[in-house]
Write a protein that holds these residues in place. Structure first.
Motif, PDB file in Angstrom:
ATOM      1  N   TYR A  36       0.846  -1.275   0.046  1.00 16.76           N
ATOM      2  CA  TYR A  36       0.066   0.032   0.044  1.00 16.76           C
ATOM      3  C   TYR A  36       0.891   1.163  -0.124  1.00 16.76           C
ATOM      4  CZ  TYR A  36      -3.986  -2.691   1.052  1.00 16.76           C
ATOM      5  OH  TYR A  36      -5.093  -3.741   1.153  1.00 16.76           O
ATOM      6  N   ALA A  43      -6.431   7.966   2.895  1.00 15.44           N
ATOM      7  CA  ALA A  43      -6.608   6.386   3.317  1.00 15.44           C
ATOM      8  C   ALA A  43      -5.303   5.783   2.388  1.00 15.44           C
ATOM      9  CB  ALA A  43      -8.073   6.138   2.664  1.00 15.44           C
ATOM     10  N   LEU A  46      -4.061   0.678  -2.466  1.00 11.64           N
ATOM     11  CA  LEU A  46      -3.312  -0.450  -2.701  1.00 11.64           C
ATOM     12  C   LEU A  46      -2.629  -0.473  -4.097  1.00 11.64           C
ATOM     13  CD1 LEU A  46      -3.411  -3.708  -2.392  1.00 11.64           C
ATOM     14  CD2 LEU A  46      -5.266  -4.033  -3.561  1.00 11.64           C
ATOM     15  N   GLN A  55      -2.132  -3.500  -9.088  1.00 11.78           N
ATOM     16  CA  GLN A  55      -3.480  -3.297  -8.912  1.00 11.78           C
ATOM     17  C   GLN A  55      -4.006  -2.567 -10.352  1.00 11.78           C
ATOM     18  OE1 GLN A  55      -6.028  -4.151  -6.930  1.00 11.78           O
ATOM     19  NE2 GLN A  55      -7.334  -2.609  -7.017  1.00 11.78           N
ATOM     20  N   GLN A  89       1.457  -5.714   3.837  1.00 15.48           N
ATOM     21  CA  GLN A  89       0.532  -6.453   4.718  1.00 15.48           C
ATOM     22  C   GLN A  89       0.418  -7.793   4.231  1.00 15.48           C
ATOM     23  OE1 GLN A  89      -3.774  -5.760   3.934  1.00 15.48           O
ATOM     24  NE2 GLN A  89      -4.356  -6.095   6.151  1.00 15.48           N
ATOM     25  N   VAL A  91      -1.524 -11.194   3.886  1.00 13.21           N
ATOM     26  CA  VAL A  91      -2.908 -11.658   3.929  1.00 13.21           C
ATOM     27  C   VAL A  91      -3.234 -13.300   3.899  1.00 13.21           C
ATOM     28  CG1 VAL A  91      -3.974  -9.638   2.929  1.00 13.21           C
ATOM     29  CG2 VAL A  91      -3.099 -11.331   1.290  1.00 13.21           C
ATOM     30  N   PHE A  94      -5.280 -14.941   9.419  1.00 14.72           N
ATOM     31  CA  PHE A  94      -5.443 -13.769  10.566  1.00 14.72           C
ATOM     32  C   PHE A  94      -4.941 -14.347  11.864  1.00 14.72           C
ATOM     33  CE2 PHE A  94      -8.778 -12.092   7.958  1.00 14.72           C
ATOM     34  CZ  PHE A  94      -9.766 -12.876   7.411  1.00 14.72           C
ATOM     35  N   ARG A  96      -4.281 -10.528  10.540  1.00 14.53           N
ATOM     36  CA  ARG A  96      -3.555  -9.805   9.407  1.00 14.53           C
ATOM     37  C   ARG A  96      -2.616  -8.711  10.066  1.00 14.53           C
ATOM     38  NH1 ARG A  96      -5.963 -13.013   5.866  1.00 14.53           N
ATOM     39  NH2 ARG A  96      -7.452 -12.397   4.576  1.00 14.53           N
ATOM     40  N   PHE A  98       0.486  -5.680   9.538  1.00 17.00           N
ATOM     41  CA  PHE A  98       1.293  -4.893   8.424  1.00 17.00           C
ATOM     42  C   PHE A  98       2.683  -4.477   8.898  1.00 17.00           C
ATOM     43  CE2 PHE A  98      -2.156  -2.785   6.063  1.00 17.00           C
ATOM     44  CZ  PHE A  98      -3.237  -2.973   6.843  1.00 17.00           C
TER      45      PHE A  98
ATOM     46  N   TYR B  33     -14.615 -10.773   3.910  1.00 13.45           N
ATOM     47  CA  TYR B  33     -14.199 -10.156   5.056  1.00 13.45           C
ATOM     48  C   TYR B  33     -14.187  -8.906   5.183  1.00 13.45           C
ATOM     49  CZ  TYR B  33     -12.852 -15.234   6.090  1.00 13.45           C
ATOM     50  OH  TYR B  33     -12.909 -16.501   6.180  1.00 13.45           O
ATOM     51  N   ILE B  37      -9.513  -0.980  10.552  1.00 16.03           N
ATOM     52  CA  ILE B  37      -8.163  -0.902  10.805  1.00 16.03           C
ATOM     53  C   ILE B  37      -7.714   0.531  11.276  1.00 16.03           C
ATOM     54  CG2 ILE B  37      -6.042  -0.128   9.358  1.00 16.03           C
ATOM     55  CD1 ILE B  37      -6.868  -2.429   7.453  1.00 16.03           C
ATOM     56  N   TRP B  47      -4.132  -3.140  12.270  1.00 16.99           N
ATOM     57  CA  TRP B  47      -5.252  -4.052  11.805  1.00 16.99           C
ATOM     58  C   TRP B  47      -6.036  -4.564  13.293  1.00 16.99           C
ATOM     59  CZ3 TRP B  47      -6.892  -9.089  12.709  1.00 16.99           C
ATOM     60  CH2 TRP B  47      -7.977  -9.869  11.752  1.00 16.99           C
ATOM     61  N   CYS B  50     -11.736  -8.455  11.967  1.00 23.54           N
ATOM     62  CA  CYS B  50     -12.564  -8.468  10.735  1.00 23.54           C
ATOM     63  C   CYS B  50     -13.866  -9.192  10.996  1.00 23.54           C
ATOM     64  CB  CYS B  50     -11.837  -9.274   9.495  1.00 23.54           C
ATOM     65  SG  CYS B  50     -11.593 -11.064   9.823  1.00 23.54           S
ATOM     66  N   TYR B  94     -10.689   3.210   9.868  1.00 24.62           N
ATOM     67  CA  TYR B  94     -10.817   3.118   8.599  1.00 24.62           C
ATOM     68  C   TYR B  94     -11.732   1.698   8.545  1.00 24.62           C
ATOM     69  CZ  TYR B  94      -7.168   6.313   7.010  1.00 24.62           C
ATOM     70  OH  TYR B  94      -6.240   7.063   6.720  1.00 24.62           O
ATOM     71  N   ASP B  98     -11.565  -6.596   3.071  1.00 25.49           N
ATOM     72  CA  ASP B  98     -10.201  -7.322   3.131  1.00 25.49           C
ATOM     73  C   ASP B  98      -9.571  -7.458   1.865  1.00 25.49           C
ATOM     74  OD1 ASP B  98      -9.071 -10.377   3.791  1.00 25.49           O
ATOM     75  OD2 ASP B  98      -8.365  -8.672   4.880  1.00 25.49           O
ATOM     76  N   ASN B  99      -8.201  -7.232   2.043  1.00 23.69           N
ATOM     77  CA  ASN B  99      -7.357  -7.388   0.744  1.00 23.69           C
ATOM     78  C   ASN B  99      -7.780  -6.759  -0.325  1.00 23.69           C
ATOM     79  OD1 ASN B  99      -5.213  -8.574  -0.433  1.00 23.69           O
ATOM     80  ND2 ASN B  99      -6.277 -10.528  -0.920  1.00 23.69           N
ATOM     81  N   THR B 100      -8.492  -5.533  -0.465  1.00 27.91           N
ATOM     82  CA  THR B 100      -8.874  -4.948  -1.706  1.00 27.91           C
ATOM     83  C   THR B 100      -8.375  -3.247  -1.221  1.00 27.91           C
ATOM     84  OG1 THR B 100     -10.930  -4.173  -0.819  1.00 27.91           O
ATOM     85  CG2 THR B 100     -10.943  -6.404  -1.617  1.00 27.91           C
ATOM     86  N   ASP B 101      -8.583  -2.693  -2.336  1.00 25.52           N
ATOM     87  CA  ASP B 101      -8.524  -1.222  -2.272  1.00 25.52           C
ATOM     88  C   ASP B 101      -9.628  -0.597  -2.167  1.00 25.52           C
ATOM     89  OD1 ASP B 101      -7.290   1.546  -4.844  1.00 25.52           O
ATOM     90  OD2 ASP B 101      -6.836   0.777  -2.842  1.00 25.52           O
ATOM     91  N   TRP B 103     -11.432   1.108   0.765  1.00 26.09           N
ATOM     92  CA  TRP B 103     -11.322   1.598   2.089  1.00 26.09           C
ATOM     93  C   TRP B 103     -12.212   2.851   2.373  1.00 26.09           C
ATOM     94  CZ3 TRP B 103      -6.705   1.369   5.392  1.00 26.09           C
ATOM     95  CH2 TRP B 103      -5.842   0.100   5.247  1.00 26.09           C
ATOM     96  N   GLY B 104     -12.829   3.125   3.439  1.00 31.65           N
ATOM     97  CA  GLY B 104     -13.651   4.342   3.790  1.00 31.65           C
ATOM     98  C   GLY B 104     -12.506   5.448   3.809  1.00 31.65           C
TER      99      GLY B 104
END
Lengths: 107, 113
Positions: A36, A43, A46, A55, A89, A91, A94, A96, A98, B33, B37, B47, B50, B94, B98-101, B103-104
């Protein structure tokens, strides 16, 4: 829990430099690592998933490699918008975790 | 397009309970999930945990005794509660998929009397 250690903590670099950041896991996580980028007040974004997959929408000057316990993020030619903090991070499992981050600063 | 939005009080008193909600649009919380964070001022990413639609949860061991997460599928939301807060819990929180882009934008929660 899986611990991630990033090095270095700070990098001073100039526009056009090749920058290599590393992330080491305390046990094997296969290829299950993400990178990231975070800028102040924003924020995280990714950049890389699955250790080496770019990505969608991310510049090709970013690349990731590695598997098992050792990983790298490479910026092939640093651009002004790349000055930021970078986090890895895991993945794989669990909870998870950083890495502590690497801040890329202007030289 | 998937969007997440955190909501909740921005100020919580010490020893009280922090409660946040994340509203998801463009996706269903019935899959994946969903995580929380946080980032304390000037610090790295932590983290928290979840939740999965089945009720499965996983929490950061350092927070496990104070954390609970749940999901409201009828509202397409998931939530975080953190009990017995102290100044050390002051952070931007935040919610993410999970494991994506996804995010709030983050919500700053300050613990102070």
């Amino acid at each position: 829990d899986i611990q991630l250690t990033q090095s270095p903590s700070f990098v001073s670099a100039s526009v056009g430099d090749r920058v290599i950041l590393t992330c080491r896991a305390s046990q094997s996580i296969s290829y299950l690592l993400a990178w990231y980028q975070q800028k102040p007040g924003k924020a995280p974004r990714l950049l890389i998933h699955s250790a080496s997959s770019l990505q969608s929408g991310v510049s090709s000057r970013f690349s990731g490699s590695g598997s098992g316990t050792g990983f790298t993020l490479t910026i092939s030619s640093l651009q002004p918008e790349d000055y930021a903090t970078y986090y890895c991070q895991q993945v794989h499992s669990f909870p998870r975790t950083f890495g502590q981050g690497t801040k890329v600063e202007m030289k | 397009q998937v969007q997440l939005q955190e909501s909740g009080p921005g100020l919580v008193k010490p020893s009280e309970t922090l409660s946040l909600t994340c509203t998801v649009s463009g996706d269903s919380v019935n899959n994946y999930y969903w995580t929380w964070i946080r980032q304390s001022p000037g610090r790295g990413l932590e983290w928290i945990g979840c939740v999965y639609y089945s009720g499965y949860t996983s929490y950061n061991p350092s927070l496990k005794s104070r954390v609970a997460m749940s999901m409201d599928m009828s509202k397409n939301q998931f939530s975080l509660t953190l009990t017995s807060v102290s100044a050390a819990d002051t952070a931007v929180y935040y919610c993410t998929r999970d494991n994506t882009d996804y995010w709030g934008q983050g919500i700053l929660v300050t613990v102070s009397s």
